[in-house]
Each structure stands twice: as C-alpha cells, then as structure tokens.
Design a protein around this motif. Structure first.
Motif, PDB file in Angstrom:
ATOM      1  N   THR A   1       0.834  -1.205   0.000  1.00 41.42           N
ATOM      2  CA  THR A   1       0.000   0.000   0.000  1.00 41.42           C
ATOM      3  C   THR A   1       0.868   1.253   0.000  1.00 41.42           C
ATOM      4  O   THR A   1       0.586   2.223  -0.722  1.00 41.42           O
ATOM      5  CB  THR A   1      -0.936   0.008   1.222  1.00 41.42           C
ATOM      6  N   THR A   2       1.928   1.251   0.782  1.00 37.99           N
ATOM      7  CA  THR A   2       2.827   2.402   0.822  1.00 37.99           C
ATOM      8  C   THR A   2       3.468   2.633  -0.534  1.00 37.99           C
ATOM      9  O   THR A   2       3.567   3.772  -1.008  1.00 37.99           O
ATOM     10  CB  THR A   2       3.912   2.189   1.887  1.00 37.99           C
ATOM     11  N   LEU A   3       3.894   1.547  -1.204  1.00 40.66           N
ATOM     12  CA  LEU A   3       4.500   1.701  -2.529  1.00 40.66           C
ATOM     13  C   LEU A   3       3.473   2.193  -3.540  1.00 40.66           C
ATOM     14  O   LEU A   3       3.800   3.031  -4.393  1.00 40.66           O
ATOM     15  CB  LEU A   3       5.108   0.380  -2.992  1.00 40.66           C
TER      16      LEU A   3
ATOM     17  N   ILE B   1      -6.130   2.786   3.964  1.00 42.88           N
ATOM     18  CA  ILE B   1      -5.967   4.213   3.676  1.00 42.88           C
ATOM     19  C   ILE B   1      -7.003   5.057   4.394  1.00 42.88           C
ATOM     20  O   ILE B   1      -6.685   6.112   4.958  1.00 42.88           O
ATOM     21  CB  ILE B   1      -6.021   4.466   2.154  1.00 42.88           C
ATOM     22  N   ALA B   2      -8.268   4.620   4.394  1.00 42.87           N
ATOM     23  CA  ALA B   2      -9.314   5.410   5.051  1.00 42.87           C
ATOM     24  C   ALA B   2      -9.032   5.567   6.540  1.00 42.87           C
ATOM     25  O   ALA B   2      -9.212   6.643   7.114  1.00 42.87           O
ATOM     26  CB  ALA B   2     -10.682   4.763   4.830  1.00 42.87           C
ATOM     27  N   ALA B   3      -8.571   4.481   7.167  1.00 46.30           N
ATOM     28  CA  ALA B   3      -8.246   4.558   8.593  1.00 46.30           C
ATOM     29  C   ALA B   3      -7.031   5.441   8.825  1.00 46.30           C
ATOM     30  O   ALA B   3      -7.014   6.254   9.760  1.00 46.30           O
ATOM     31  CB  ALA B   3      -7.991   3.158   9.144  1.00 46.30           C
ATOM     32  N   TRP B   4      -6.011   5.310   7.984  1.00 50.29           N
ATOM     33  CA  TRP B   4      -4.821   6.141   8.124  1.00 50.29           C
ATOM     34  C   TRP B   4      -5.171   7.621   8.028  1.00 50.29           C
ATOM     35  O   TRP B   4      -4.660   8.439   8.790  1.00 50.29           O
ATOM     36  CB  TRP B   4      -3.806   5.817   7.029  1.00 50.29           C
ATOM     37  N   ARG B   5      -6.038   7.950   7.077  1.00 52.51           N
ATOM     38  CA  ARG B   5      -6.317   9.354   6.770  1.00 52.51           C
ATOM     39  C   ARG B   5      -7.610   9.862   7.409  1.00 52.51           C
ATOM     40  O   ARG B   5      -8.029  10.979   7.136  1.00 52.51           O
ATOM     41  CB  ARG B   5      -6.396   9.530   5.255  1.00 52.51           C
TER      42      ARG B   5
ATOM     43  N   SER C   1       5.629   7.067   6.893  1.00 49.15           N
ATOM     44  CA  SER C   1       4.784   7.761   7.854  1.00 49.15           C
ATOM     45  C   SER C   1       4.066   8.936   7.208  1.00 49.15           C
ATOM     46  O   SER C   1       2.876   9.182   7.463  1.00 49.15           O
ATOM     47  CB  SER C   1       5.634   8.227   9.041  1.00 49.15           C
ATOM     48  N   LEU C   2       4.761   9.661   6.344  1.00 43.95           N
ATOM     49  CA  LEU C   2       4.148  10.789   5.647  1.00 43.95           C
ATOM     50  C   LEU C   2       3.030  10.318   4.723  1.00 43.95           C
ATOM     51  O   LEU C   2       1.962  10.926   4.660  1.00 43.95           O
ATOM     52  CB  LEU C   2       5.210  11.530   4.845  1.00 43.95           C
TER      53      LEU C   2
END
Length: 244
Positions: A17-19, A45-49, A204-205
C-alpha cells in the motif's frame, strides 16, 4: 489513454500500500494519479487518513456492473482527495465487505480502463486463486513486493509459477536488505525489477502521520518511486504503441 499499474504482496507486510501511494504521488504525469485500494483483506488508507467509508471501492464495484451507455463507473468518480491532491478509492476495513467488492470488480475489469490518466491498484495480499489475479492480469504492469529475508524470498519463489500462470506481466520489487540483486535473482529464480528502500519517515508521511518537511520528495522512498514510475510509464507507453 488510461494506464493501469498494480501492486501486490504475499505476506509479511512488505509495504504494498505504501509503494502504491508513493508511485501515484511520484508518477511523471501532469494529471493526478488515482489509487484504487482493492485489498480483499480490508483497506488501510481510510483509517490512516480518517476518511469516511464512502465513496470508495464498494460503490465503484457496484457501479461497474452497469454497461453500455449507462456505464458511469469511472474510477475518479469514486475517490476522495488526500492532502496533497492524490485521489484514492478506498476499501472498507472489514475483510468480508472488501472481499465482496474485489470479487465483483474482478468480474468487470474493464472499469479500470474507463477513466483518464494513471490508475495504481493496490491489491494487497495475493493468492493464485484470488479474484484479484484477474485485476492484476488486466493491469499493464504488476509489481509483487517482497521483503529481503530468507523465509519471504522462499515463499515468493514457491508462489511465482502459479501466479505467473494468471499474471503474465508480473515483476518483482524487493525491499532493501542484506542481499544484492544477483543473490536475490538466484534465490527467487527471477530478476528483480526494483529495490525499495527502507524509509520510515516517508512511509509515515504517506500514511498521513506527519507533515511533509521541506524537500521531502528527495527522500529515498519517493526518489525510488519516481525512478520506478518513470520506467513503468515508458514501458506501458511502449506497449500501448506496439499493440495492434
């Protein structure tokens, strides 16, 4: 012309996902790339953001069943804009809802090419009989991300024949580690397309955990993603020109 790149992994959280986010952010195009999170085990992604549940993969998959003049399932119509301008079609966090949406989308893979510009599909964990194989096969380029450790490399070697039976365009991206490319090729039995540097600040970013510093695009992960995206862009353009 839409070009589709897919990113997947086997296990061990090597950072698919990060890549996928990094490639979309670094793609050498004037338009914004779209990320489709099609991970059957559930999205991050939804949880991260801290994004709402919709619009996202469930709505895109449902709309993909419409065809002919009714087709409105353009991926960009089911996205949310992340800080920085990147568009993401996010998957639900629950595995059952995500798996159902991925299975439905896999029955209508033409929707991946119904938009404009670049689409990067995060397929998460891949298995030879998974519906996601059809999504990977429909992409113009597919990257299997692996960790540079003995157990993971053996798992990749064992899984490659079955995966390549369904995904003809599959290539390998391996995280940086103790082995050089020649050793990796011997261990896996296949060439390595790219090495992905360990860069926790950039990861992290991309997850939205911190604010981008100055010149963050020069960070190792973003620099590697920019090179890889440029190579994939050239490769996919060449294939499109040579196709009948």
């Amino acid at each position: 012309m839409t070009r589709v790149a897919a990113v997947c992994s086997l296990s061990g959280a090597p950072g698919a996902t990060t890549l996928a986010l990094a490639l979309a952010a670094a793609w050498p195009e004037p338009e914004t790339a779209t990320v489709i999170e099609a991970d059957a085990s559930g999205g991050d992604i939804a949880a991260w953001r801290h994004l709402p549940a919709s619009p996202g993969l469930v709505e895109l998959a449902a709309a993909s069943r419409l065809d002919g003049s009714q087709r409105r399932a353009r991926p960009e119509n089911f996205t949310q804009v992340l800080p920085g301008g990147l568009r993401a079609c996010t998957a639900p966090s629950s595995a059952d809802r995500a798996a159902n949406a991925v299975a439905l989308l896999a029955e209508n893979t033409e929707v991946l090419n119904s938009g404009n510009g670049i689409v990067v599909v995060d397929l998460g964990r891949m298995a030879p009989r998974s519906p996601a194989v059809r999504l990977a096969a429909a992409a113009h380029a597919t990257l299997l991300v692996a960790n540079d450790d003995v157990a993971h490399l053996k798992r990749v070697r064992d899984a490659l024949p079955a995966l390549r039976a369904g995904i003809s365009n599959l290539e390998l991206a391996v995280t940086t580690g103790p082995h050089d490319d020649a050793v990796l090729q011997e261990a896996i039995g296949a060439p390595v397309r790219a090495r992905i540097p360990a860069d926790r600040p950039s990861a992290s970013l991309l997850r939205g955990d911190s604010v981008p510093p100055r010149r963050w695009s020069r960070r190792p992960l973003l620099a590697a993603a920019r090179r890889l995206a440029a190579e994939l862009d050239l490769q996919m353009n060449s294939r499109a020109v040579s196709a009948p």
